[in-house]
Design an enzyme around this catalytic site. Structure first.
Site, PDB file in Angstrom:
ATOM      1  N   ARG A   1      -0.482  -2.250  -6.931  1.00 43.50           N
ATOM      2  CA  ARG A   1      -0.802  -3.294  -5.941  1.00 43.50           C
ATOM      3  C   ARG A   1      -1.798  -4.290  -6.532  1.00 43.50           C
ATOM      4  O   ARG A   1      -1.633  -5.506  -6.392  1.00 43.50           O
ATOM      5  CB  ARG A   1      -1.360  -2.632  -4.680  1.00 43.50           C
ATOM      6  CG  ARG A   1      -1.849  -3.602  -3.596  1.00 43.50           C
ATOM      7  CD  ARG A   1      -2.198  -2.797  -2.342  1.00 43.50           C
ATOM      8  NE  ARG A   1      -3.059  -3.503  -1.409  1.00 43.50           N
ATOM      9  CZ  ARG A   1      -2.621  -4.321  -0.451  1.00 43.50           C
ATOM     10  NH1 ARG A   1      -1.324  -4.560  -0.329  1.00 43.50           N
ATOM     11  NH2 ARG A   1      -3.469  -4.897   0.388  1.00 43.50           N
TER      12      ARG A   1
ATOM     13  N   ARG B   1       0.863  -1.181   0.000  1.00 43.71           N
ATOM     14  CA  ARG B   1       0.000   0.000   0.000  1.00 43.71           C
ATOM     15  C   ARG B   1       0.898   1.230   0.000  1.00 43.71           C
ATOM     16  O   ARG B   1       2.043   1.187   0.460  1.00 43.71           O
ATOM     17  CB  ARG B   1      -0.893   0.015   1.237  1.00 43.71           C
ATOM     18  CG  ARG B   1      -1.817  -1.182   1.370  1.00 43.71           C
ATOM     19  CD  ARG B   1      -2.624  -1.093   2.659  1.00 43.71           C
ATOM     20  NE  ARG B   1      -3.564  -2.194   2.820  1.00 43.71           N
ATOM     21  CZ  ARG B   1      -3.311  -3.315   3.484  1.00 43.71           C
ATOM     22  NH1 ARG B   1      -2.119  -3.471   4.083  1.00 43.71           N
ATOM     23  NH2 ARG B   1      -4.212  -4.275   3.587  1.00 43.71           N
TER      24      ARG B   1
ATOM     25  N   TYR C   1      -9.909 -10.728  -6.956  1.00 43.09           N
ATOM     26  CA  TYR C   1      -8.932 -10.960  -8.018  1.00 43.09           C
ATOM     27  C   TYR C   1      -9.239 -12.225  -8.814  1.00 43.09           C
ATOM     28  O   TYR C   1      -8.781 -12.367  -9.943  1.00 43.09           O
ATOM     29  CB  TYR C   1      -7.517 -11.018  -7.431  1.00 43.09           C
ATOM     30  CG  TYR C   1      -7.129  -9.706  -6.798  1.00 43.09           C
ATOM     31  CD1 TYR C   1      -6.855  -8.584  -7.576  1.00 43.09           C
ATOM     32  CD2 TYR C   1      -7.085  -9.561  -5.417  1.00 43.09           C
ATOM     33  CE1 TYR C   1      -6.537  -7.372  -7.003  1.00 43.09           C
ATOM     34  CE2 TYR C   1      -6.760  -8.347  -4.831  1.00 43.09           C
ATOM     35  CZ  TYR C   1      -6.493  -7.257  -5.629  1.00 43.09           C
ATOM     36  OH  TYR C   1      -6.194  -6.051  -5.044  1.00 43.09           O
TER      37      TYR C   1
ATOM     38  N   LYS D   1      -2.424  -2.328   7.832  1.00 46.38           N
ATOM     39  CA  LYS D   1      -3.707  -2.018   8.454  1.00 46.38           C
ATOM     40  C   LYS D   1      -3.915  -2.869   9.704  1.00 46.38           C
ATOM     41  O   LYS D   1      -3.347  -3.937   9.844  1.00 46.38           O
ATOM     42  CB  LYS D   1      -4.844  -2.273   7.456  1.00 46.38           C
ATOM     43  CG  LYS D   1      -4.959  -1.209   6.365  1.00 46.38           C
ATOM     44  CD  LYS D   1      -6.210  -1.447   5.542  1.00 46.38           C
ATOM     45  CE  LYS D   1      -6.426  -0.332   4.529  1.00 46.38           C
ATOM     46  NZ  LYS D   1      -7.648  -0.555   3.716  1.00 46.38           N
TER      47      LYS D   1
ATOM     48  N   HIS E   1      -2.222   2.312  -6.156  1.00 47.51           N
ATOM     49  CA  HIS E   1      -2.984   1.104  -5.823  1.00 47.51           C
ATOM     50  C   HIS E   1      -3.171   0.217  -7.053  1.00 47.51           C
ATOM     51  O   HIS E   1      -3.417  -0.988  -6.918  1.00 47.51           O
ATOM     52  CB  HIS E   1      -4.324   1.472  -5.201  1.00 47.51           C
ATOM     53  CG  HIS E   1      -4.683   0.622  -4.018  1.00 47.51           C
ATOM     54  ND1 HIS E   1      -3.953   0.615  -2.850  1.00 47.51           N
ATOM     55  CD2 HIS E   1      -5.678  -0.289  -3.832  1.00 47.51           C
ATOM     56  CE1 HIS E   1      -4.484  -0.241  -1.992  1.00 47.51           C
ATOM     57  NE2 HIS E   1      -5.526  -0.806  -2.572  1.00 47.51           N
TER      58      HIS E   1
ATOM     59  N   HIS F   1      -4.426  -9.083   3.637  1.00 46.14           N
ATOM     60  CA  HIS F   1      -5.873  -9.028   3.820  1.00 46.14           C
ATOM     61  C   HIS F   1      -6.273  -9.868   5.033  1.00 46.14           C
ATOM     62  O   HIS F   1      -5.823 -11.010   5.185  1.00 46.14           O
ATOM     63  CB  HIS F   1      -6.593  -9.574   2.583  1.00 46.14           C
ATOM     64  CG  HIS F   1      -6.573  -8.644   1.414  1.00 46.14           C
ATOM     65  ND1 HIS F   1      -6.831  -9.054   0.119  1.00 46.14           N
ATOM     66  CD2 HIS F   1      -6.322  -7.310   1.337  1.00 46.14           C
ATOM     67  CE1 HIS F   1      -6.747  -8.028  -0.692  1.00 46.14           C
ATOM     68  NE2 HIS F   1      -6.443  -6.957   0.025  1.00 46.14           N
TER      69      HIS F   1
END
Length: 295
Positions: free
Chosen positions: A241, A144, A273, A169, A238, A264
């Site tokens: 990414r 990120r 994806y 995150k 992004h 994630h």
């Protein structure tokens, strides 16, 4: 009975007490007029949650997008909340009603050839050497932008031994492999960084002033680089990414590995994806299969 005058009083309350913008007031007026229209001759205070759900279904069937319905419901909840406080309604019938789910937008990705075009271009000055290292690292490791901008020259969150360790995150730390091309690009940047960095600056990527490069500047530099390479799409951090994730999944088919690499928390987030992968296969099928072509 709730009259248009009371709706006007609520809009006046929003304007004077809540200091809502003219744009917000216009949206609320339109959404509340829609509620009045759907209710027809019935008083708004007589409506229940079943009525509100029926209205939402009617709006959805009429083609109103999920995001617009969500905004409309928010306006209705606000009106009823105010009516309850005014003693004009006993309960808020819109409180528990949820809008339809908006379809997930597929992330934009570069094709492998486009990624090669973007990254194979040679830097022409010191700042472009830095930029090239940044873009290679984005695509190599799927970081990120905040993770990349937060990297230090050394220490806990840095590139070392062919890996990058980042603070992502939900305060989670993860380690991701770094490809050889990204490592080579970073190695080319480090002597230049030593000349630019201010005393005591820990950032891996620094600006001309010698301080940590901002996320805004990274975005601008990537946009500039993509334009110089004649990219046919708008390229943003992004997207690199997304491209990293899509290309790894296409090559490996290992969704769990991609989840770990991206950091994630849930695999359902990574599954977007797989839709991209199927989209790619569908295009190949449409192009190649003799019975797929339309006459």
């Amino acid at each position: 009975m709730t009259s248009p005058g009371e709706i006007e009083a609520y809009l006046k309350y929003l304007a004077t007490q809540r200091r809502a913008s003219p744009h917000t007031l216009d949206n609320y007026a339109r959404d509340l007029a829609r509620l009045q229209e759907l209710a027809a001759t019935r008083a708004l205070t007589s409506l229940n949650a079943h009525d509100i759900r029926r209205f939402v279904a009617k709006l959805h069937a009429g083609g109103l997008q999920a995001r617009s319905i969500a905004r409309t419901l928010s306006a209705w909840r606000g009106l009823y909340r105010w009516l309850v406080r005014q003693g004009r309604a006993e309960a808020n019938p819109a409180l528990t009603v949820r809008p339809p789910r908006a379809p997930k937008k597929l992330p934009q990705v570069l094709s492998p050839d486009q990624a090669a075009t973007l990254l194979n271009a040679q830097p022409e000055d010191a700042l472009e050497v830095r930029d090239h290292a940044i873009f290679e690292l984005f695509y190599s490791s799927g970081l990120r932008i905040a993770e990349l901008a937060g990297l230090d020259l050394s220490g806990t969150y840095s590139v070392a031994d062919g890996e990058v360790t980042v603070f992502g995150k939900r305060a989670k730390t993860r380690r991701v492999p770094v490809g050889s091309k990204a490592l080579d690009a970073i190695a080319a940047w480090l002597p230049i960084r030593a000349q630019l960095a201010a005393a005591g600056e820990e950032a891996l990527f620094v600006s001309q002033r010698g301080t940590r490069l901002s996320m805004g500047m990274i975005r601008k530099r990537l946009e500039r680089w993509a334009q110089l390479q004649g990219m046919p799409v708008h390229v943003y951090p992004h997207m690199l990414r997304h491209s990293f994730a899509s290309h790894v999944l296409q090559s490996s088919g290992d969704l769990r590995a991609v989840q770990e690499l991206l950091g994630h928390a849930s695999i359902s987030t990574t599954q977007i994806y797989t839709h991209l992968d199927f989209q790619h296969l569908a295009k190949v099928y449409d192009t190649a299969h003799p019975r797929a072509k339309k006459g």
